[in-house]
Scaffold this active site. Structure first.
Site, PDB file in Angstrom:
ATOM      1  N   GLU A  19      -1.666  87.591  30.986  1.00  0.00           N
ATOM      2  CA  GLU A  19      -0.489  87.807  31.830  1.00  0.00           C
ATOM      3  C   GLU A  19      -0.063  89.272  31.818  1.00  0.00           C
ATOM      4  O   GLU A  19       0.233  89.853  32.872  1.00  0.00           O
ATOM      5  CB  GLU A  19       0.654  86.908  31.345  1.00  0.00           C
ATOM      6  CG  GLU A  19       1.997  87.167  32.000  1.00  0.00           C
ATOM      7  CD  GLU A  19       2.039  86.800  33.482  1.00  0.00           C
ATOM      8  OE1 GLU A  19       3.090  87.000  34.103  1.00  0.00           O
ATOM      9  OE2 GLU A  19       1.021  86.328  34.017  1.00  0.00           O
TER      10      GLU A  19
ATOM     11  N   HIS B 100      -2.381  91.645  33.749  1.00  0.00           N
ATOM     12  CA  HIS B 100      -2.114  91.532  35.184  1.00  0.00           C
ATOM     13  C   HIS B 100      -0.870  92.330  35.561  1.00  0.00           C
ATOM     14  O   HIS B 100      -0.862  93.045  36.578  1.00  0.00           O
ATOM     15  CB  HIS B 100      -1.933  90.056  35.552  1.00  0.00           C
ATOM     16  CG  HIS B 100      -1.624  89.832  36.996  1.00  0.00           C
ATOM     17  ND1 HIS B 100      -0.609  88.997  37.416  1.00  0.00           N
ATOM     18  CD2 HIS B 100      -2.168  90.342  38.124  1.00  0.00           C
ATOM     19  CE1 HIS B 100      -0.550  89.003  38.735  1.00  0.00           C
ATOM     20  NE2 HIS B 100      -1.481  89.806  39.194  1.00  0.00           N
TER      21      HIS B 100
ATOM     22  N   HIS C 131       3.476  84.547  46.252  1.00  0.00           N
ATOM     23  CA  HIS C 131       2.942  85.652  45.456  1.00  0.00           C
ATOM     24  C   HIS C 131       1.485  85.928  45.825  1.00  0.00           C
ATOM     25  O   HIS C 131       1.069  87.090  45.939  1.00  0.00           O
ATOM     26  CB  HIS C 131       3.057  85.307  43.973  1.00  0.00           C
ATOM     27  CG  HIS C 131       2.922  86.480  43.056  1.00  0.00           C
ATOM     28  ND1 HIS C 131       3.525  87.695  43.271  1.00  0.00           N
ATOM     29  CD2 HIS C 131       2.230  86.623  41.889  1.00  0.00           C
ATOM     30  CE1 HIS C 131       3.227  88.533  42.299  1.00  0.00           C
ATOM     31  NE2 HIS C 131       2.430  87.907  41.451  1.00  0.00           N
TER      32      HIS C 131
ATOM     33  N   HIS D 122      -6.722  70.925  53.126  1.00  0.00           N
ATOM     34  CA  HIS D 122      -7.387  72.214  52.892  1.00  0.00           C
ATOM     35  C   HIS D 122      -8.848  72.147  53.319  1.00  0.00           C
ATOM     36  O   HIS D 122      -9.374  73.096  53.928  1.00  0.00           O
ATOM     37  CB  HIS D 122      -7.276  72.587  51.414  1.00  0.00           C
ATOM     38  CG  HIS D 122      -7.893  73.912  51.080  1.00  0.00           C
ATOM     39  ND1 HIS D 122      -7.617  75.078  51.768  1.00  0.00           N
ATOM     40  CD2 HIS D 122      -8.799  74.259  50.117  1.00  0.00           C
ATOM     41  CE1 HIS D 122      -8.310  76.077  51.251  1.00  0.00           C
ATOM     42  NE2 HIS D 122      -9.038  75.607  50.263  1.00  0.00           N
TER      43      HIS D 122
ATOM     44  N   HIS E 226     -13.926  82.675  44.582  1.00  0.00           N
ATOM     45  CA  HIS E 226     -13.424  82.021  45.803  1.00  0.00           C
ATOM     46  C   HIS E 226     -12.156  82.716  46.283  1.00  0.00           C
ATOM     47  O   HIS E 226     -11.957  82.899  47.492  1.00  0.00           O
ATOM     48  CB  HIS E 226     -13.142  80.546  45.502  1.00  0.00           C
ATOM     49  CG  HIS E 226     -12.956  79.698  46.725  1.00  0.00           C
ATOM     50  ND1 HIS E 226     -13.860  79.652  47.754  1.00  0.00           N
ATOM     51  CD2 HIS E 226     -11.956  78.853  47.077  1.00  0.00           C
ATOM     52  CE1 HIS E 226     -13.442  78.815  48.683  1.00  0.00           C
ATOM     53  NE2 HIS E 226     -12.276  78.329  48.311  1.00  0.00           N
TER      54      HIS E 226
END
Length: 342
Positions: free
Chosen positions: A75, A78, A137, A247, A305
């Site tokens: 975390e 990032h 986000h 999706h 992906h």
């Protein structure tokens, strides 16, 4: 800094934005989104607590969130890289305003986007992974990368196309439609991930259960009932199946639209390059999506992906810019050709 060096700075900033997207996907997929229960620090410290004293203090401050060092470091890494990206975008604005010839609108929009993205990053933690915030986000990160890529393209010098090259209004409209379809599919992918619905269906092409009889549109309600935490998802099985199947159907629609767009682009020799890149990325994304299902979401494939999704979006940005330039060339041949050749 001259124009060439400024464009290099934009390119480096753009590359860093892709790293932030990849790190964000890795953080989410390793369940590290709440690796630090506060923001912008970690358990009240600037970095991950290391010493026994710091860890004891962290346990006192957040007794309901035990420290997991690996997730906390994911975390914080990032956050550090995202913060660096924000500073580089701020520098882009300063450099843009120091030269009257440099574009001002896109850098300003980038700065506004990255500030809002920082707020979304904070809310992701303070609202305990609320799906609409998590999806927002992700879209914010993709928007940042797209704007940087667009700025880099606009700063480039391009030779004037042959006078016979033109783009119709229909092609321009369909290229924009293709871009909107890809954005919608990315949003669906973000909603699937944010609600932990990525592995709810394990067979192809759609799902092993009778999803038609239990299709639940409430699965797409952006404002969900308040929960103590949204980690691991709060929707029931049928709602997650609904999201997952939608999706997949969206992926089929997207593939059909982009294949149709590629056929139209291929008719113009000047557009075959961007059409080819778009199709290569699309095929790669389809293969990665199928692999995610067959292999039960391997971490490396799932991250790829996400990254390939932004590459597909960028290819549509390039297509739309190129078609727009050709369309403008058809309307104002002398003005546009001289500008592109300068």
């Amino acid at each position: 800094m001259n124009q060439d060096n400024y464009r290099i700075w934009v390119a480096v900033t753009f590359a860093l934005s892709l790293c932030v997207i990849a790190l964000g996907a890795y953080t989410r997929l390793t369940e590290a989104g709440l690796g630090c229960p506060d923001w912008p620090g970690c358990y009240g410290f600037a970095g991950v607590p290391k010493s026994e004293t710091q860890q004891a203090l962290a346990a006192t401050r957040f007794p309901d969130a035990p420290l997991e060092a690996d997730k906390a470091w994911n975390e914080m890494l990032h956050r550090y890289v995202a913060g660096t990206l924000g500073l580089m975008i701020l520098a882009l604005n300063v450099m843009a305003w120091r030269r009257p010839s440099r574009p001002k609108g896109l850098p300003a929009l980038l700065l506004a986007t990255v500030i809002f993205q920082a707020l979304l990053g904070m809310w992701t933690v303070t609202m305990d992974l609320m799906p609409v915030v998590v999806m927002g986000h992700l879209l914010g990160g993709f928007t940042t990368a797209s704007l940087l890529f667009l700025l880099w393209l606009r700063l480039g010098t391009t030779s004037s196309p042959p006078s016979s090259v033109r783009a119709s209004s229909g092609l321009q409209a369909f290229a924009l439609f293709g871009l909107l379809v890809v954005i919608g599919q990315i949003a669906l992918g973000g909603w699937t991930a944010a609600n932990y619905a990525a592995v709810v269906c394990t067979q192809l092409p759609l799902c092993e259960v009778d999803w038609r009889q239990s299709f639940d549109t409430s699965a797409f309600g952006l404002i969900q009932p308040e929960h103590e935490t949204y980690q691991y998802g709060v929707l029931d099985y049928q709602q997650r199946v609904t999201i997952h199947v939608t999706h997949r159907i969206g992926a089929m629609v997207t593939a059909f639209v982009l294949l149709s767009l590629a056929c139209l682009l291929w008719q113009q020799r000047a557009l075959r390059g961007v059409a080819g890149v778009m199709m290569v990325v699309l095929v790669g994304q389809i293969v990665l999506g199928i692999t995610n299902v067959v292999a039960s979401l391997p971490l490396s494939v799932a991250v790829a992906h996400n990254v390939t999704a932004v590459l597909l979006l960028l290819s549509l940005v390039a297509v739309n810019l190129q078609v727009h330039r050709m369309r403008q060339l058809g309307r104002y041949p002398n003005r546009i050709a001289s500008r592109m050749g300068s």
